[in-house]
Design an enzyme around this catalytic site. Structure first.
Site, short mmCIF file in Angstrom:
data_model
loop_
_atom_site.label_atom_id
_atom_site.label_comp_id
_atom_site.label_asym_id
_atom_site.label_seq_id
_atom_site.Cartn_x
_atom_site.Cartn_y
_atom_site.Cartn_z
N SER A 1 -2.62 0.59 -4.35
CA SER A 1 -3.12 1.76 -3.61
C SER A 1 -4.45 2.24 -4.16
O SER A 1 -4.69 2.14 -5.37
CB SER A 1 -2.09 2.89 -3.72
N ALA A 2 -5.29 2.82 -3.30
CA ALA A 2 -6.55 3.40 -3.75
C ALA A 2 -6.35 4.79 -4.34
O ALA A 2 -7.25 5.33 -4.97
CB ALA A 2 -7.52 3.49 -2.57
N SER A 3 -5.17 5.35 -4.15
CA SER A 3 -4.97 6.76 -4.51
C SER A 3 -4.80 6.98 -6.01
O SER A 3 -4.12 6.22 -6.69
CB SER A 3 -3.75 7.30 -3.79
N ASP B 1 0.87 -1.16 0.00
CA ASP B 1 0.00 0.00 0.00
C ASP B 1 0.92 1.22 0.00
O ASP B 1 2.12 1.11 0.31
CB ASP B 1 -0.88 -0.04 1.26
N LEU B 2 0.40 2.39 -0.37
CA LEU B 2 1.25 3.59 -0.44
C LEU B 2 1.11 4.48 0.80
O LEU B 2 2.05 4.60 1.60
CB LEU B 2 0.88 4.39 -1.70
N ASP B 3 -0.08 5.08 0.93
CA ASP B 3 -0.29 6.08 1.97
C ASP B 3 -0.24 5.43 3.35
O ASP B 3 -1.06 4.56 3.67
CB ASP B 3 -1.67 6.76 1.78
N LYS C 1 -10.84 -1.17 -1.64
CA LYS C 1 -10.60 -2.04 -0.50
C LYS C 1 -11.79 -1.85 0.46
O LYS C 1 -12.24 -0.71 0.58
CB LYS C 1 -9.30 -1.63 0.22
N THR D 1 1.85 10.00 4.19
CA THR D 1 0.82 10.87 3.62
C THR D 1 -0.54 10.70 4.27
O THR D 1 -1.43 11.51 4.03
CB THR D 1 0.66 10.57 2.10
N ARG E 1 -11.49 8.20 -2.87
CA ARG E 1 -11.80 9.60 -2.54
C ARG E 1 -13.30 9.82 -2.34
O ARG E 1 -13.73 10.39 -1.34
CB ARG E 1 -11.29 10.50 -3.67
N LYS F 1 -9.10 5.22 5.80
CA LYS F 1 -7.84 4.69 5.27
C LYS F 1 -8.11 3.58 4.27
O LYS F 1 -8.86 2.65 4.55
CB LYS F 1 -6.96 4.18 6.41
N GLY F 2 -7.49 3.69 3.11
CA GLY F 2 -7.61 2.66 2.07
C GLY F 2 -8.83 2.82 1.19
O GLY F 2 -8.99 2.10 0.21
N ASN G 1 -3.37 9.65 -6.84
CA ASN G 1 -2.15 10.47 -6.82
C ASN G 1 -0.90 9.63 -6.58
O ASN G 1 0.15 10.16 -6.23
CB ASN G 1 -2.26 11.52 -5.70
N GLU H 1 0.16 -3.31 4.64
CA GLU H 1 -0.99 -2.41 4.72
C GLU H 1 -1.09 -1.71 6.08
O GLU H 1 -0.86 -2.33 7.11
CB GLU H 1 -2.28 -3.24 4.59
N ASP H 2 -1.46 -0.43 6.07
CA ASP H 2 -1.72 0.28 7.34
C ASP H 2 -3.21 0.41 7.62
O ASP H 2 -3.60 0.93 8.67
CB ASP H 2 -1.09 1.68 7.32
C1 BG6 Z 1 -5.74 5.78 0.01
C2 BG6 Z 1 -5.82 6.53 1.31
O1 BG6 Z 1 -4.43 5.31 -0.17
O2 BG6 Z 1 -6.09 6.60 -1.09
C3 BG6 Z 1 -7.21 7.17 1.44
O3 BG6 Z 1 -5.61 5.64 2.39
C4 BG6 Z 1 -7.50 8.02 0.22
O4 BG6 Z 1 -7.23 7.93 2.62
C5 BG6 Z 1 -7.40 7.17 -1.03
O5 BG6 Z 1 -8.82 8.57 0.30
C6 BG6 Z 1 -7.69 7.92 -2.31
O6 BG6 Z 1 -6.69 8.87 -2.52
P1 BG6 Z 1 -6.70 10.01 -3.61
O7 BG6 Z 1 -5.27 10.51 -3.57
O8 BG6 Z 1 -7.06 9.40 -4.92
O9 BG6 Z 1 -7.68 11.04 -3.17
MG MG Z 2 -2.72 3.22 3.52
#
Ligand code: BG6
Ligand code: MG
Length: 220
Positions: free
Chosen positions: A114-116, A9-11, A145, A17, A49, A45-46, A118, A169-170
């Site tokens: 990662s779900a992000s 996982d990233l964040d 997730k 972050t 958005r 977390k995870g 970014n 994973e956190d």
């Molecule tokens: C996950 C974070 O990695 O990414 C969440 O744990 C976050 O908190 C999710 O909402 C989505 O991220 P982003 O950067 O696409 O808004």
């Molecule tokens: Mg995380």
């Protein structure tokens, strides 16, 4: 046990972050006239958005139309981007590069799950992008997730079967996702929040790959 890949996982695992996501969501909640706690933040977390926004709005007991929700999610992301564009490799979590180097030296494959949306930008900011052979992020998944999709796609991309993968994973929802994918789950952080992981490490400090496999063998 024949571990061939690690999916991170990233964040909150690779970079610090998680605090910026919290800061940006809190800023948004405050602008709507309510606050939420760090304990409530664990639920975010995870999670993607838009799903995070839904959780926040339910905490604040707000019902809003779709256009407003899109505007708020964009506002949160603009604030979040302000924080992460100022980020440097100093914000990589302790010992992560050393652990990644060790995996490389052992020919253990490395992927991101990662779900992000970014994720690539974040890895670029901290100069870690090149470590990851496969990147599955919020731009490539359709389910959040605790659904296992993100990790299944990661393993598939690497061509490694799930039982030969470890996920780091956190987030409680991320641990559930990894286990549903049939992978080993190592929680990184607080053992109380991650009690359903196969094992929990507080961070990568003083941890090497042999420790991790030993922890997994002990919990089997
Ligand atoms: C996950 C974070 O990695 O990414 C969440 O744990 C976050 O908190 C999710 O909402 C989505 O991220 P982003 O950067 O696409 O808004
Ligand atoms: Mg995380």
């Amino acid at each position: 046990m024949n571990i061939q890949a690690c999916i991170f996982d990233l964040d909150g695992v690779i970079v610090d972050t998680a605090k910026y996501h919290y800061k940006a969501w809190r800023r948004l909640a405050n602008s709507l006239g309510f606050d939420f706690t760090e304990a409530q933040n664990e639920q975010l977390k995870g999670v993607s958005r838009m799903e995070s926004l839904e959780i926040i709005l339910s905490i604040g007991k707000k019902t809003l139309d779709e256009t407003t929700k899109q505007e708020l999610a964009t506002q949160k992301n603009d604030w979040y981007l302000e924080y992460i564009t100022a980020m440097t490799p100093d914000e990589i979590l302790p010992s992560v590069p050393r652990f990644l180097d060790e995996l490389k030296a052992k020919n253990i494959r490395i992927a991101l799950g990662s779900a992000s949306k970014n994720a690539v930008l974040t890895l670029e900011k901290v100069n870690l992008l090149d470590y990851f052979e496969i990147i599955i992020d919020g731009t490539k998944t359709t389910r959040s997730k605790p659904d296992p999709q993100v990790f299944q796609l990661g393993a598939k991309g690497l061509g490694i079967t799930p039982e030969n993968c470890i996920v780091f994973e956190d987030a409680a929802k991320g641990v559930t996702a990894a286990r549903s994918a049939g992978m080993y789950a190592i929680g990184v952080g607080n053992a109380h929040d991650l009690a359903h992981a196969h094992a929990v490490i507080p961070s990568f400090e003083d941890i090497n790959f042999i420790h991790v496999t030993k922890l997994l063998k002990e919990t089997r």
